[in-house]
Design an enzyme around this catalytic site. Structure first.
Site, short mmCIF file in Angstrom:
data_model
loop_
_atom_site.label_atom_id
_atom_site.label_comp_id
_atom_site.label_asym_id
_atom_site.label_seq_id
_atom_site.Cartn_x
_atom_site.Cartn_y
_atom_site.Cartn_z
N LYS A 113 0.81 -1.21 0.00
CA LYS A 113 0.00 0.00 0.00
C LYS A 113 0.85 1.27 0.00
CE LYS A 113 -4.17 -2.11 1.74
NZ LYS A 113 -3.75 -3.49 2.05
C1 LIG Z 1 -4.46 -4.55 1.50
C2 LIG Z 1 -3.74 -5.82 1.38
C3 LIG Z 1 -4.16 -6.84 0.51
C4 LIG Z 1 -5.44 -6.73 -0.29
O1 LIG Z 1 -5.36 -5.76 -1.31
P1 LIG Z 1 -6.68 -5.19 -1.97
O2 LIG Z 1 -6.25 -4.11 -2.88
O3 LIG Z 1 -7.53 -4.67 -0.84
O4 LIG Z 1 -7.35 -6.31 -2.67
C5 LIG Z 1 -3.37 -7.96 0.40
N1 LIG Z 1 -2.24 -8.11 1.12
C6 LIG Z 1 -1.81 -7.17 1.97
C7 LIG Z 1 -0.56 -7.41 2.74
C8 LIG Z 1 -2.53 -5.99 2.13
O5 LIG Z 1 -2.09 -5.05 2.97
#
Ligand SMILES: *Cc1c(COP(=O)(O)O)cnc(C)c1O
Length: 496
Positions: A113
């Site tokens: 993210k």
């Molecule tokens: C947020 C997250 C996901 C999921 O991603 P999305 O975009 O919400 O589908 C998967 N793995 C980790 C480590 C995350 O932080």
């Protein structure tokens, strides 16, 4: 390039306006009215470029209110060695004959993210200037663990912004919680919510759709916005790493330019995999998109049957960032799969709201089957995969990544598909030391930091500094609130 809501209030707005707004006033999500094309020549040219340059070029196709120079400045300030370590922020690591890992966890909070949330403050403050907005932006964000910290880290200390994060009490790993509750900065706030992620996300959505509250905060000089992946400014930067990952596979001679690859994405809110699908729609040679879920397998069922049903048991799993039953970004996929029929999308969303379930028509389902495969892994399979990959390939992965690997294993077993595949690694194994130690058959005694040390010892790897230094930090935020108090808590935090 103009943007429009998936629920079709008909208004077309600019990319800067879409980024400032986050959610559309009709409750829909913004999407471009047409998509750019990444030509073969453009991809070929990008082979020579660094990650920040590639990202700027990709972004410039979507965010036409910004000049390429501005975007080059933003990406250089974001995707550099200080923030993302090493030579490149999104390295591609070949692992087996066909499988390659796209490592997206080298940023400041050790989850993918960061790619979007280190960038969003620059895009947002840039957008505010462009549209002449002078109110202070108030970011409200629900998190299943990783968004919260990444957003806090991105916005802390950014002039003209304030940020509040809501996480489910007990729904994150202890390290994830500490990352948030120790956040520094005068403009930040963190709340634990009694409930799960969906309760927190619902609470934020309710605040956003409360016109009277918008007016009330506006009268005090504030403007509400979101850092969740409903914001187009979060999705756009994610498109870039798929393009870059593809270029790297070509550079490493794992594929020839133009060869299609499959991509496996561990999925929760459907943001990451949607960014990949958009990259495909723009001409990036991608074959199948494989959506990997944990035991909260609402998306597996939907992509297979066309029935979305959130009325089911909620599981707290070893991959907490995917413990989600309402995947917001699926709405964008629906819109794309019915050629922008907003009435249809609104209908499905209304049904979801009223009954917790909806079923798409056969035509849309057929289109989805053309593009997507789906599967899920329970905790046992997830931990087993961590163990296998560590002992067979000496590759240590986190629980979310392991979900993707297990779903990929199932997919290959079922289909025999030999395509070169990019598996998206979304978090550092050191973010979830208890689960990873457990998977490796090691003792999980002691607190998180004890576990962190043990994981370093047995793996011979160094824990990311941002995690190991957490132990010396003090917790600033300890407030726990019920979901129905989210609005009043924000009001009192803003002093309105
Ligand atoms: C947020 C997250 C996901 C999921 O991603 P999305 O975009 O919400 O589908 C998967 N793995 C980790 C480590 C995350 O932080």
């Amino acid at each position: 390039m103009k943007y429009t809501s998936t629920r079709g209030d008909g208004k077309r707005i600019s990319s800067a306006e879409a980024i400032v707004a986050g959610l559309a006033p009709d409750g829909g999500l913004y999407l471009p009215t047409s998509l750019p094309v990444f030509s073969r020549g453009e991809l070929q040219m990008m082979l020579r470029l660094s990650y920040p340059q590639r990202a700027a070029r990709v972004l410039s196709q979507f965010l036409t209110d910004y000049t390429l120079e501005e975007l080059e400045d933003y990406t250089a300030r974001t995707y550099n060695a200080t923030k993302f370590g090493g030579n490149t922020p999104a390295p591609v690591r070949p692992l087996t004959e066909h499988a390659n890992v796209l490592e997206l966890y080298h940023g400041p909070t050790c989850a993918f993210k960061d790619f979007a949330l280190q960038m969003l403050p620059l895009l947002l403050t840039g957008a505010l200037k462009k549209i002449g907005e002078t109110r202070t932006i108030v970011i409200l964000t629900a998190t299943s663990g990783d968004t919260g910290k990444a957003a806090l880290e991105g916005f802390a200390g950014v002039d003209g912004t304030r940020i509040a994060v809501f996480y489910p009490e007990g729904g994150t790993s202890p390290i994830q919680r500490l990352q948030m509750t120790t956040q520094t900065g005068d403009n930040v706030m963190v709340y634990a919510v009694k409930g799960n992620f969906d309760d927190a996300q619902n609470g934020v959505k309710k605040i956003f759709s409360d016109a009277a509250f918008h007016q009330q905060v506006s009268d005090k000089g504030y403007l509400l916005s979101s850092a969740n992946s409903i914001n187009w400014g979060r999705l756009a930067p994610q498109i870039a790493y798929y393009v870059s990952g593809y270029c790297d596979l070509v550079s490493q001679e794992r594929i020839a330019m133009g060869d299609p690859i499959n991509v496996v994405v561990p999925t929760g809110n459907f943001g990451n995999i949607l960014a990949c699908y958009i990259a495909k729609c723009c001409g990036l040679p991608i074959g199948r998109l494989i959506c990997a879920s944990n035991e909260n397998n609402v998306l597996t069922e939907f992509l297979k049957t066309g029935i979305y049903n959130r009325n089911r048991r909620f599981y707290t799993t070893a991959s907490p960032s995917m413990d989600i039953l309402v995947s917001s970004n699926l709405e964008r996929l629906l819109y794309l799969m019915c050629n922008g029929n907003c009435k249809k999308v609104s209908g499905y969303m209304q049904k979801l709201n009223e009954t917790g379930t909806y079923q798409i028509d056969d035509e849309m389902l057929a289109r989805i089957h053309n593009e997507f495969s789906a599967g899920y892994a329970d905790d046992e399979a997830t931990l087993e995969m961590i163990h296998t990959m560590n002992s067979k390939y000496n590759y240590l992965m986190d629980t979310h990544t392991a979900v993707a690997f297990d779903v990929y294993r199932q997919y290959v077993q079922e289909t025999g598909d030999p395509s070169t595949t990019l598996l998206v690694s979304t978090a550092s194994p050191f973010k979830f030391p208890a689960s990873v130690l457990n998977a490796l058959g090691q003792s999980t005694s002691g607190d998180d930091f004890h576990q962190l040390d043990r994981l370093c010892e047995i793996s011979g790897l160094q824990a990311p500094e941002s995690l190991s230094t957490l132990r010396a930090k003090t917790e600033r935020f300890t407030t726990v609130i019920p979901p129905e108090d989210m609005k009043v808590s924000i009001a009192s935090w803003l002093n309105i």
